[in-house]
Design an enzyme around this catalytic site. Structure first.
Site, PDB file in Angstrom:
ATOM      1  N   ASP A 110       0.816  -1.214   0.000  1.00 48.09           N
ATOM      2  CA  ASP A 110       0.000   0.000   0.000  1.00 48.09           C
ATOM      3  C   ASP A 110       0.854   1.271   0.000  1.00 48.09           C
ATOM      4  OD1 ASP A 110       0.810  -0.673   2.665  1.00 48.09           O
ATOM      5  OD2 ASP A 110      -0.681   0.707   3.468  1.00 48.09           O
ATOM      6  N   GLU A 144       0.119  -1.277   5.586  1.00 50.89           N
ATOM      7  CA  GLU A 144       1.230  -0.882   6.477  1.00 50.89           C
ATOM      8  C   GLU A 144       1.074   0.558   6.912  1.00 50.89           C
ATOM      9  OE1 GLU A 144       5.418   0.438   7.531  1.00 50.89           O
ATOM     10  OE2 GLU A 144       4.015   1.269   6.083  1.00 50.89           O
TER      11      GLU A 144
END
Ligand code: ZN
Length: 381
Positions: free
Chosen positions: A79, A140
Site C-alpha cells: 500500500d 502498512e
C-alpha cells in the site's frame, strides 16, 4: 546481469498501479502476473483481508533455491499513502518523481521492483540461490494492519529484511515500541445558560489533564504526542464527552510503561479531584483510558545473523552500510515481535509521504545487487 531499463519499466508499472491502503487488490493481481513466470514454488494469500478490510490478504511467494543455505525472507508493503490515486511517473534522466499532484509510491515499490528484478536475473542466469520468501503486506501505512494480522506460522525463514526505508546504504537495526492512547473524559451535559451547575464540563477536565501531561520529546529515546481531540455539541451546551488520541514511543520498554502510567495517573487525578462547587451537579465525571500496544520494540545486535549476513552481502558489492536506529514503527517491528529477526534496508527513496517523493534508478540497481549478493552467497557464515 541486471537489466536497468527492465527494472525502470517494472518500477513505473508498479507506481502507476494505484494501491492506497485497503485498495491493494490491483497491486496484488499485478504481482501475481509478474512473478508467476518466475516459477515460484508456492503462491499464497492469507486470510488477513477479513481483519484489515483490504481488498487483498498478505501475499507470499516462495522460491525454492538450489543452495543449501538457511532460507531468508524479504518484505515490502503493497500500500501507499494518499494522495496516491492516479499516479503518473515522470522520469528525468534516471530520476523518478510523480508527474502530478500525487505521491510517487517508491515507498514501497522501489523495494518491490528490486525484488522482481533480482528474481528475473536469478532465473535468466540460472544462478543457484538460497530458498527465499517474498512477503507482501497490506495496510502498512494505516497502522501495520497486514503485518499484525499475519500468522507467522506461514513464514518458513527465521530471519529476513524489510526493504522499506528512505536514503541509501542504511540498515535500520532499532526502532521504538509504541502505545496508542484512547482517552474518553466524561462529564455531564446541561444547558450552559439555564442550568450550568447541573453540568460537568468534560472539555475543561480534559484541558487540565493535557496541560499537566508530558508532551513532545521527553528524552533521547522517548516521545509523547496527543494528536486528535473531539467532543462537545454547541457553545450553549456544557460538553459531556471529550475523546483524545495520543501515543507514547520509546526505545526503552520500561520508559514506555512508566510514561504511559504517568499520563494515565494525571487523567485519573484530574477526574478524581473534580469538585461539585454548587452541589447541584447531576453526576460525577468519569474516565476511560485505553492503552493499545501499537508495535513492539525492535533491537538487533550488530553481530546478529541478520546483520552479519547483510554486511557480508554489502562487502561483496563494495557497498558501505551504516547501521542506524530509527524513530518510526514499521512492519519490521511486528516481524521482530513474532521472533523473526528483521532488519530494514533503505531502498533509495527520499521525501516519502509527500508529492516531492523521488528515487534514483542507480539506487534501485544497487539494491538489486545487494539482494542478489545475499541470495547467491555460497559460503554463508
Ligand atoms: Zn514504507
Amino acid at each position: 546481469m541486471i537489466d536497468r531499463e527492465r527494472l525502470a519499466d517494472t518500477f513505473v508499472t508498479l507506481c502507476e498501479t494505484d494501491s492506497p491502503s485497503r485498495q491493494e487488490g490491483k497491486m496484488a493481481a499485478r504481482l501475481r502476473e509478474i512473478l508467476a513466470p518466475l516459477a515460484p514454488e508456492e503462491v499464497f494469500e492469507d486470510e488477513s483481508a477479513g481483519k484489515t478490510g483490504s481488498e487483498s490478504g498478505n501475499l507470499f511467494f516462495r522460491f525454492a533455491g538450489a543452495l543449501a543455505a538457511e532460507p531468508v525472507f524479504f518484505n515490502c508493503h503493497l500500500d501507499t499513502v494518499q494522495p496516491g490515486t492516479g499516479v503518473r511517473v515522470r522520469r528525468r534522466g534516471d530520476l523518478f518523481t510523480s508527474a502530478g499532484e500525487t505521491i510517487l509510491g517508491s515507498d514501497d515499490k522501489s523495494g518491490i521492483a528490486a525484488l522482481i528484478e533480482a528474481m528475473r536475473v536469478l532465473r535468466e542466469q540460472k544462478l543457484p540461490f538460497r530458498p527465499v520468501e517474498y512477503i507482501f503486506t497490506t495496510c502498512e501505512e494505516i497502522g501495520l494492519l497486514g503485518a499484525k494480522a499475519l500468522d507467522p506460522a506461514h513464514i518458513r525463514a527465521r530471519f529476513g529484511y524489510a526493504l522499506d526505508s528512505s536514503g541509501f546504504g542504511r540498515v535500520i537495526i532499532g526502532a521504538p515500541a509504541a502505545n496508542r492512547l484512547r482517552i474518553t473524559v466524561r462529564g455531564c451535559a446541561a444547558h450552559a445558560g439555564l442550568h450550568p451547575e447541573w453540568g460537568i464540563n468534560a472539555m475543561i477536565l480534559a484541558a487540565r489533564a493535557l496541560a499537566q501531561a508530558p508532551d513532545g520529546r521527553i528524552d533521547g529515546e522517548t516521545t509523547v504526542n496527543f494528536g486528535t481531540i473531539r467532543g462537545g455539541m454547541a457553545s450553549n451546551i456544557v460538553p459531556e464527552e471529550i475523546y483524545i488520541e495520543g501515543e507514547v514511543r520509546s526505545h526503552a520498554e520500561e520508559k514506555l510503561v512508566r510514561l504511559t502510567d504517568d499520563i494515565k495517573g494525571i487523567f485519573r487525578n484530574v477526574v478524581a479531584q473534580w469538585q461539585d462547587k454548587s452541589g447541584a451537579a447531576r453526576g460525577r465525571p468519569d474516565l476511560d483510558f485505553v492503552v493499545e500496544p501499537d508495535f513492539p520494540l525492535m533491537r538487533l545486535g550488530a553481530d546478529s545473523r541478520v546483520i552479519r549476513e547483510i554486511r557480508r552481502a554489502g562487502e561483496h558489492i563494495s557497498l558501505d552500510l551504516s547501521l542506524e536506529v530509527a524513530g518510526g514503527g514499521s512492519d519490521a517491528n511486528i516481524f521482530n515481535g513474532y521472533g523473526l529477526e528483521t532488519a530494514i534496508i533503505a531502498t533509495g527513496m527520499t521525501n516519502v509521504h509527500s508529492t516531492e517523493e523521488q528515487v534514483e534508478l542507480d539506487d534501485m540497481v544497487r539494491l538489486t545487487e545487494l539482494i542478489l549478493a545475499l541470495l547467491t552467497d555460497e559460503k554463508i557464515p
